[in-house]
Motif scaffolding. Structure first.
Motif, mmCIF file in Angstrom:
data_model
loop_
_atom_site.group_PDB
_atom_site.id
_atom_site.type_symbol
_atom_site.label_atom_id
_atom_site.label_comp_id
_atom_site.label_asym_id
_atom_site.label_seq_id
_atom_site.Cartn_x
_atom_site.Cartn_y
_atom_site.Cartn_z
ATOM 1 N N UNK A 46 5.154 14.163 -13.270
ATOM 2 C CA UNK A 46 4.357 12.940 -13.299
ATOM 3 C C UNK A 46 3.129 13.130 -14.181
ATOM 4 N N UNK A 47 2.871 12.115 -15.003
ATOM 5 C CA UNK A 47 1.683 12.140 -15.856
ATOM 6 C C UNK A 47 0.443 11.947 -14.981
ATOM 7 N N UNK B 45 0.845 -1.202 0.000
ATOM 8 C CA UNK B 45 0.000 0.000 0.000
ATOM 9 C C UNK B 45 0.880 1.253 0.000
ATOM 10 N N UNK B 46 1.912 1.224 0.847
ATOM 11 C CA UNK B 46 2.798 2.390 0.972
ATOM 12 C C UNK B 46 3.533 2.654 -0.336
ATOM 13 N N UNK B 47 4.078 1.610 -0.938
ATOM 14 C CA UNK B 47 4.835 1.792 -2.183
ATOM 15 C C UNK B 47 3.968 2.320 -3.321
ATOM 16 N N UNK B 48 2.692 1.932 -3.326
ATOM 17 C CA UNK B 48 1.782 2.371 -4.389
ATOM 18 C C UNK B 48 1.146 3.728 -4.104
ATOM 19 N N UNK B 49 1.520 4.356 -3.009
ATOM 20 C CA UNK B 49 0.904 5.641 -2.626
ATOM 21 C C UNK B 49 1.517 6.832 -3.341
ATOM 22 N N UNK B 50 2.651 6.622 -4.020
ATOM 23 C CA UNK B 50 3.404 7.767 -4.539
ATOM 24 C C UNK B 50 3.538 7.754 -6.055
ATOM 25 N N UNK B 51 2.715 6.923 -6.714
ATOM 26 C CA UNK B 51 2.761 6.891 -8.171
ATOM 27 C C UNK B 51 3.297 5.570 -8.690
ATOM 28 N N UNK B 52 3.262 5.413 -10.001
ATOM 29 C CA UNK B 52 3.708 4.194 -10.662
ATOM 30 C C UNK B 52 5.029 4.446 -11.383
ATOM 31 N N UNK B 53 6.041 3.632 -11.081
ATOM 32 C CA UNK B 53 7.372 3.876 -11.639
ATOM 33 C C UNK B 53 7.483 3.470 -13.103
ATOM 34 N N UNK B 54 6.635 2.551 -13.559
ATOM 35 C CA UNK B 54 6.683 2.152 -14.976
ATOM 36 C C UNK B 54 6.073 3.237 -15.860
ATOM 37 N N UNK B 55 4.867 3.671 -15.481
ATOM 38 C CA UNK B 55 4.173 4.690 -16.280
ATOM 39 C C UNK B 55 4.603 6.105 -15.897
ATOM 40 N N UNK B 56 5.267 6.245 -14.778
ATOM 41 C CA UNK B 56 5.665 7.552 -14.233
ATOM 42 C C UNK B 56 4.443 8.464 -14.161
ATOM 43 N N UNK B 57 3.420 7.956 -13.483
ATOM 44 C CA UNK B 57 2.194 8.736 -13.342
ATOM 45 C C UNK B 57 1.688 8.673 -11.902
#
Length: 382
Positions: free
Chosen positions: A265-266, A202-214
């Protein structure tokens, strides 16, 4: 209104001759009047209509009436877990509208939304700087977010031609995932340290997506889910809720704006002009709650630049408006018609209740957002 006879200079485009056409050029000699539903004699049609008309302040679909008529979500107490604990790696469960309905109607879905409402109520009538109960856990979480802010200073953006998605964000996010487990252990008590396996995703997904950079409202909802998990474990308690909003969430908002600007970020799943904001939803809920029953500031006050300049640091809603005006150019009513419409609502109480209903409908009930939502032992798929 009688048809008007036209005089021609013989420059008109050629058409097939007819009894009502000019014998020399073939152009029509009479024109029907404009429909009365569009123009009146007092207000004739304009000579020029722009190709891109200003945004019309109506929602893009027809379910807005359903949102208006829906009941206002109510706050709920978060039930805490008891030993023996069965922490697990959370996984995705939502794939269809039926799955969404199953989640929304479940005790878990209702309780999660009730938690968001409880956070909103905890900040009602309070400025961000107002004193509140600050536990050691709250202070530790704020220090963690400050550390993530510092990483954005240490990892500068790369020089690239693309407008969105600076690749340096992947370096920042990689540092986050490498360190997130140790960050959680800073505040988890010994008996709950096994929970890192469940709360870290949950914490890692709280700051955006590193693949899509969004980044978007789904990631923001992950942060709310992470806070909900901490409440389920009793790590944060009801007396902490005020500080959760005014200290933790305010710092999280500061961090995300930093990441949005530094790494471009997109917007993830942006509604364009029909969304509240390209990235956020919750600060509008919390911020409108802050302003309920304020003596001087009304929803229309967002159009007063002096108010934004002087009070954005104290009221989350005003800071959101100020940030939108900073990053978007042009007329506010054109680039943010929904926020402009909300400014016409008579009081903040109606704004807050409307936004809570809208969050449920536009975020928690949308498959493209909730297909990434995670379920484990703390947020159960029932």
């Amino acid at each position: 209104m009688e048809p008007e006879t036209q005089n021609h200079d013989h420059q008109s485009p050629e058409t097939s001759p007819s009894p009502k056409c000019c014998a020399k050029c073939g152009g029509p000699t009479t024109f029907p009047p404009p429909p009365k539903s569009l123009y009146s004699d007092i207000s004739p049609p304009p000579n020029y209509r722009p190709v891109r008309a200003p945004a019309i302040n109506l929602p893009p679909n027809n379910h807005s009436q359903a949102i208006i008529l829906a009941p206002v979500p109510q706050s709920q107490k978060v039930p805490t877990i008891t030993a023996p604990f069965e922490f697990q790696t959370p996984s995705k469960k939502i794939q269809s509208p039926d799955d969404i309905r199953h989640f929304i109607d479940s005790d878990t879905g209702k309780n999660f939304l009730g938690f968001v409402v409880a956070l909103s109520e905890s900040i009602r009538g309070h400025k961000i700087s107002d004193p509140c109960h600050e536990s050691q856990t709250i202070n530790t979480i704020v220090s963690i977010l400050n550390e993530l802010l510092q990483w954005a200073e240490e990892i500068p953006p790369l020089q690239q031609s693309a407008r969105y998605g600076n690749l340096a964000y992947r370096t920042w996010h990689s540092r986050l995932t490498d360190n997130s487990e140790s960050l959680m252990l800073r505040f988890l008590p010994n008996e709950l340290q096994a929970a890192v396996i469940e709360i870290v995703p949950y914490f890692n997904d709280s700051f955006g997506n590193s693949s899509r950079i969004d980044y978007g409202t789904g990631h923001e909802t992950n942060f709310a889910s992470w806070l909900y998990c901490l409440a389920r474990m009793g790590v944060i308690k009801e007396e902490d809720y005020h500080a959760v909003v005014s200290r933790v969430f305010a710092k999280y908002l500061e961090l995300m704006r930093k990441l949005q600007l530094v790494y471009c970020l997109e917007p993830a799943g942006s509604h364009g002009v029909w969304g509240l904001d390209d990235y956020h939803f919750l600060p509008f809920i919390f911020g409108s709650s802050q302003l309920i029953d304020h003596k001087y500031m009304k929803p229309k006050s967002i159009h007063n630049q002096d108010i934004l300049d002087n009070f954005a640091d104290e009221y989350m809603y005003l800071s959101c408006i100020a940030f939108v005006k900073k990053v978007k150019k042009g007329l506010f009513a054109e680039h943010s018609p929904l926020l402009d419409d909300i400014s016409g609502v008579p009081n903040w109480n109606k704004v807050n209740s409307g936004l809570l209903k809208m969050y449920k409908a536009e975020v928690l009930e949308k498959v493209p957002i909730m297909q990434h939502f995670l379920f484990g032992s703390l947020i159960r798929w029932e």
